[in-house]
Each structure stands twice: as structure tokens, then as C-alpha cells.
Design an enzyme around this catalytic site. Structure first.
Site, PDB file in Angstrom:
ATOM      1  N   CYS A 143      21.761  -4.638 -22.120  1.00 22.65           N
ATOM      2  CA  CYS A 143      20.385  -4.942 -22.522  1.00 22.65           C
ATOM      3  C   CYS A 143      20.082  -6.428 -22.648  1.00 22.65           C
ATOM      4  O   CYS A 143      18.917  -6.803 -22.815  1.00 22.65           O
ATOM      5  CB  CYS A 143      20.065  -4.250 -23.840  1.00 22.65           C
ATOM      6  N   CYS A 463      20.690  -6.648 -29.163  1.00 22.67           N
ATOM      7  CA  CYS A 463      22.000  -6.003 -29.069  1.00 22.67           C
ATOM      8  C   CYS A 463      22.224  -5.560 -27.636  1.00 22.67           C
ATOM      9  O   CYS A 463      21.303  -5.557 -26.817  1.00 22.67           O
ATOM     10  CB  CYS A 463      22.085  -4.804 -30.008  1.00 22.67           C
TER      11      CYS A 463
END
Length: 480
Positions: A143, A463
Site C-alpha cells: 500500500c 501502513c
């Protein structure tokens, strides 16, 4: 630590938070105990905190754009990732004072690669009409892939390898690379060596019905076998994040995104795209404003029946692309190029994917603040990737906890992240999360908010799968 969070999230508390049976809560907390109190050595950050080198070139953010982010299987369902990224690059260049001949390097992130365009940065940049002399490579770090591209570009500029770098990313979840099972793949690879029809047919003997089942990309962590949503549920339980707080955070995200859309606040970042149906796509289509009460009626999505993470408090599968241009302040001034912010610094962090999968932002933010001699109160704006509502709230709780910070960071608490300055234009829960593209959206949004809100410093943090995280420090510049 969570009481002030609740006050920011919801002004009217007409109902108590959804309760979890004691037995189930005990089970969840036992499975997540190691998240809160791991062995310090195992939780050490993967990146040593070193002093900032004052002699490095200052890197500036010239501009960034993104396509509208759309729910997978809707507006872009017949497009390849290459097509969407090409449009983002073309849209960026149409707005930019920088010409294609000035770009030295192109870095693009993607997570689930299309095998026909494995180096999608190269294919999309050439497809967009950029000169073939521009070197391009594709990066994947889950991500935070686009953040990685930006950070890598900063390094290329600061070490005098490049003057101008393009960075961004793309993800098209509408067309996943679904493959044959391994037994079938092995036989297909041997098919070309079989000389007779009988030999070819013999290769497929011994196959069972299970071998005919297609294989989609895995949704579980490879190292642990655990689904991220399950980890998010355990994390929320370990920090006592209530179901209501998660629902309130999700509702806030969607309402903020809708308000920003209605006010035209995304006009500086969105570029229209011709979708699969031939229509012009000009807005994000995953925004769903609703009430906390309606969200409270949804069933748990991962730990059933008593978990607290639902589909609404989780980011949805999204198609989208982004692109940006960065350069040195020196080069921009020499060319008279308008730039929008200073990319001041960044820190990446790694932690145990079994026990701290989604706590990368806490580790990386703490490292970034320490490295720059800053306190949490020095931050004016926060753009925090919303993988899950409970994940964001857990990181906030961790950074504001003396016990967690002492056990994991070897210091007193970092401080409270103020929710009232966080994601005021919505986030990944509402706008969507195309894995490879989100990082650039966060940087662009933080930059525009600095100008709009007349502030100085912004924190971008996210994250990533594998137990990783990033934090980036962005500073407003006088000429924007």
C-alpha cells in the site's frame, strides 16, 4: 486515550458502543496480546534513526494528479492498468510547466502486476508519449508503493543522478491475473515438447477436479497466512477500540469526502478519464455518506459473529492511478517552475507482521518526528491512509500510550494525533484505495490542504502488508 478521540468522532452519543461478549473479547485480546507487549528486540524499527543531512538538496513537489478512484468492476472494468496509468501521466503533463524532455526518470508503483506489462512504468510512460530516453522502473511495496517511488526519486535528485523525477502508481482490481493451478501449469509448459497427440493427452492424466480450480491472487499474508482484516480486528480489540468508534470514524470519512467533493476541493488533483463505457469519469464513485446507526447494523466481516471490523470500516477494492513530478528546489528556481510544497523528509519502518502488521505508521511516525526534532504538536495537518478504521485508531492509541511507546520505542509516549486535523477531505475508506496509487494521493492532498488551511507542516503516513509503514514530512512553501 480514546475518550478525546470519541468526542472528535461523534458529538452525539445516543447509544452505547456495540458490546463484545467477554469470552470472545478475551479470545481476541489473547491473540493480540503480543501486539501491545512484544519483545523489544523483535519490534525494533527496520531503519536506524540518523540525523538529517543539512547538505542534501531540497526536493520540491511540483504537482500531482490522479484519476477518479472507482469501485472495482465499475467505470474501469474493461481497462488495463497500463491504460489508466497512461491517462494519469498524460493528465499531469497537460498541466505541467515541465516538458517531457526534462524528465530523467519515471517510477511507478503497482502491487498486483499484469503479466503483459510487468514494467508498467516503462509501458505507460511511453504510451503517454514521453520520450523513450526516460528510464523507468516499477516498484512494489504493497500500500505504500507510490510513497516508495517518491522517496526513491528524492534520493536520485539529492545524489545528483536526476533533476526531475516522475512518481506515482496504479492499481486495477477489476482485472486480476487469475491463473491455472500449478499441476495444470506444469503440464502446459511440457506440452510443447510432446510430439504426438497421444503424448499430449497423456500429460493431463492424473488431474483431479481440484486441479481445475483457478487461482486468484492471495489475500492472506504470505509469511503468516493471516488475512489483513483479521489482523485489524485483533488489533482493534487489543487497544479496546469499540465498534461504535470504528463506525463513527468510517462515517466521518465518507461525509468529509462528500463535503470536499461538493465544495470542489478535488479540482486540483482530479483529471477526467474516458471509462470503459465511453463516458467521462470525473468523480470518485465510492463515497457513501450514511449514519453511524446504519453502519452499526452491518455484520462483522472477518471475525464472526463478534468482531468489530465491517465492510464499511474497511477500504474497498478500487481502480485508480496517480502521477506526480518532483525536482530540486534549485532546478525549479533556475527554470522559473512553480512548485507546491517541500518534501522535507521520510522514514520507513518494519515490524513483526504476525503481531504488529498494521502498526507501521506508529513506528515510522515516531522515527520521523525524532529524526527532525519535532513533537506531535508541531504537526498542523495529517493525511493517514485508512486501510481500516480500527487500524487508524489503534495507531493513534499506540502513539499516545506510555506503556506501548516504552515497550516498543524505548521512550515516553509520542503524543496524541488530533483527529480534527486528520483526513478532513476523506480518506481511503471513502475515496478508495488503489494499492499502488494511494501514496501520491496522500502527498497531493496534504500539499493542497497546507495552502487551503494556511498551515506549515503536514504528516503523511500509511501502513503496508508485510508489517511495514512510512511517514513523510511535507512543508508549505511561500510561493504557493
Amino acid at each position: 486515550a480514546l475518550r478525546p478521540i470519541s468526542r472528535c468522532l461523534v458529538e452525539q452519543r445516543s447509544a452505547e458502543a456495540t458490546s463484545i461478549p467477554r469470552a470472545m473479547l478475551s479470545s481476541l485480546r489473547n491473540s493480540a496480546t503480543r501486539v501491545v507487549a512484544p519483545v523489544a528486540a523483535q519490534a525494533a524499527r527496520s531503519m536506524a534513526i540518523k540525523a538529517v543531512n543539512p547538505n542534501l538538496k531540497k526536493v520540491v513537489f511540483v504537482d500531482g494528479v490522479r484519476t477518479p478512484f472507482c469501485v472495482a468492476g465499475t467505470e474501469y472494468e474493461d481497462m488495463m492498468a497500463h491504460d489508466l496509468l497512461r491517462e494519469a501521466i498524460k493528465g499531469l503533463m497537460a498541466r505541467s510547466e515541465i516538458t517531457g524532455d526534462e524528465i530523467d526518470y519515471c517510477l511507478m508503483g503497482t502491487v498486483i502486476q499484469e503479466v503483459l506489462t510487468s514494467n508498467i512504468a516503462r509501458e505507460a510512460s511511453m504510451g503517454a508519449g514521453l520520450p523513450t530516453k526516460i528510464v523507468a522502473h516499477t516498484s512494489t511495496q504493497a500500500c505504500i508503493s507510490a510513497n516508495t517511488c517518491t522517496a526513491t526519486g528524492m534520493g536520485l535528485i539529492q545524489t545528483d543522478h536526476c533533476d526531475v523525477v516522475m512518481a506515482g502508481g496504479v492499481e486495477v482490481m477489476s482485472d486480476l491475473p487469475i491463473r491455472f493451478s500449478r499441476p495444470i501449469r506444469k503440464r502446459l509448459l511440457k506440452l510443447g515438447k510432446a510430439k504426438t497427440p497421444q503424448a499430449k493427452l497423456a500429460l493431463f492424466s492424473g488431474l483431479g477436479l481440484a486441479d481445475l480450480t483457478p487461482q486468484a491472487p492471495g489475500v492472506a499474508e504470505f509469511s503468516t497466512g493471516e488475512i489483513m482484516g483479521y489482523s485489524a480486528d485483533c488489533l482493534a480489540a487489543s487497544f479496546s477500540i469499540s465498534r461504535r468508534d470504528q463506525d463513527a470514524f468510517a462515517a466521518r470519512s465518507h461525509q468529509a469526502a462528500q463535503d470536499a467533493t461538493d465544495k470542489g476541493l478535488f479540482k486540483h488533483e482530479l483529471i477526467p478519464v474516458i471509462g470503459s463505457k465511453g463516458n467521462t469519469v470525473s468523480a470518485d464513485n465510492g463515497i457513501r455518506p450514511t449514519s453511524i446507526e446504519k453502519l452499526g447494523a452491518l455484520k462483522p466481516a472477518f471475525i464472526k459473529p463478534h468482531g468489530t471490523v465491517t465492510a464499511a470500516s474497511s477500504s474497498f477494492l478500487t481502480d485508480g492511478a496517480s502521477a506526480s513530478l518532483i525536482t530540486s528546489e534549485e532546478y525549479a528556481k533556475s527554470r522559473g517552475i512553480k512548485y507546491r510544497s517541500l518534501l522535507k523528509d521520510f522514514c520507513f519502518a518494519g515490524c513483526d507482521p504476525k503481531t504488529q502488521l498494521l502498526l507501521g505508521p506508529a513506528h515510522s511516525t515516531a522515527a520521523l518526528l525524532k529524526r527532525n526534532n519535532l513533537k506531535m504538536t508541531d504537526i498542523d495537518i495529517i493525511e493517514f491512509h485508512e486501510a481500516f478504521a480500527g487500524q487508524v485508531l489503534s495507531n493513534i492509541a499506540a502513539l499516545n500510550s506510555d506503556a506501548w511507546c516504552k515497550e516498543n520505542l524505548g521512550r515516553d509516549r509520542v503524543g496524541e494525533m488530533r483527529i480534527d486535523i486528520m483526513n478532513t477531505r476523506g480518506g481511503s475508506l471513502s475515496l478508495g484505495h488503489p494499492f499502488g496509487a494511494t501514496g501520491t494521493r496522500l502527498i497531493k492532498c496534504a500539499t493542497e490542504r497546507l495552502k487551503f488551511e494556511d498551515k506549515k507542516l503536514a504528516l503523511v503516513t500509511a501502513c503496508a502488508a508485510g508489517g511495514q509503514g512510512v511517514a513523510m514530512l511535507i512543508e508549505r512553501v511561500p510561493n504557493y
